[in-house]
Design a protein around this motif. Structure first.
Motif, PDB file in Angstrom:
ATOM      1  N   ASN A 111       0.843  -1.203   0.000  1.00 16.73           N
ATOM      2  CA  ASN A 111       0.000   0.000   0.000  1.00 16.73           C
ATOM      3  C   ASN A 111       0.873   1.246   0.000  1.00 16.73           C
ATOM      4  O   ASN A 111       1.032   1.913   1.017  1.00 16.73           O
ATOM      5  N   LYS A 127      -7.252  -0.629   0.417  1.00 13.84           N
ATOM      6  CA  LYS A 127      -5.881  -1.066   0.678  1.00 13.84           C
ATOM      7  C   LYS A 127      -5.836  -2.583   0.531  1.00 13.84           C
ATOM      8  O   LYS A 127      -6.850  -3.270   0.653  1.00 13.84           O
ATOM      9  N   LYS A 143     -10.239   1.516   3.375  1.00 17.98           N
ATOM     10  CA  LYS A 143      -9.365   2.222   4.321  1.00 17.98           C
ATOM     11  C   LYS A 143     -10.165   2.788   5.459  1.00 17.98           C
ATOM     12  O   LYS A 143     -11.301   3.108   5.334  1.00 17.98           O
TER      13      LYS A 143
END
Length: 143
Positions: A111, A127, A143
């Protein structure tokens, strides 16, 4: 005959946003209402995404923009999704690079915005987690 102000957001040859606004609006009213217009969902081949996401996707390199669009179109009630490498290749319309499947796979799927692939999912608020190179799957979480 009514007049409209037409606003298009285009990535390569794909129209991501096609918005028509009444031309009868004066500039001040148009600027005042523009945030509301931009908050409305727009249709894409993958589903419906926000104009904000469409603008972000436009800024991503064309290679990984389809993955970003795919993730952006997933309903907000879905907290995570697991995709196989094959499914991702279908979304991209191209093969993943060899490094995505190599011993360096965890780094490739990391990420980080320093790589275009990471920028793609991070830009639309996802992510990666649970990368499984042997099963060739990756889980994406909001996220």
């Amino acid at each position: 005959m009514k007049s409209f102000l037409k606003l298009q957001l285009v990535t390569d040859s794909d129209v991501v946003l096609d918005l028509s606004l009444p031309a009868s609006l004066d500039a001040a009213t148009l600027l005042q209402r523009l945030p509301a217009f931009l908050a409305e969902p727009v249709s894409t081949p993958a589903g419906s995404i926000s104009v904000k996401d469409a603008e972000v996707i436009k800024s991503i390199g064309k290679r990984y923009a389809p993955l970003a669009a795919h993730l952006a179109a997933i309903p907000s009630t879905t907290p995570s999704v697991t995709l196989s490498y094959g499914e991702i290749e279908n979304i991209l319309g191209a093969d993943l690079p060899a490094t995505a499947r190599s011993t360096h796979a965890p780094a490739w799927w990391s990420n980080t915005e320093t790589h275009s692939q990471g920028k793609a999912w991070l830009a639309v608020d996802w992510k990666t987690s649970n990368i499984n190179p042997s099963a060739e799957t990756v889980e994406f979480r909001r996220k």
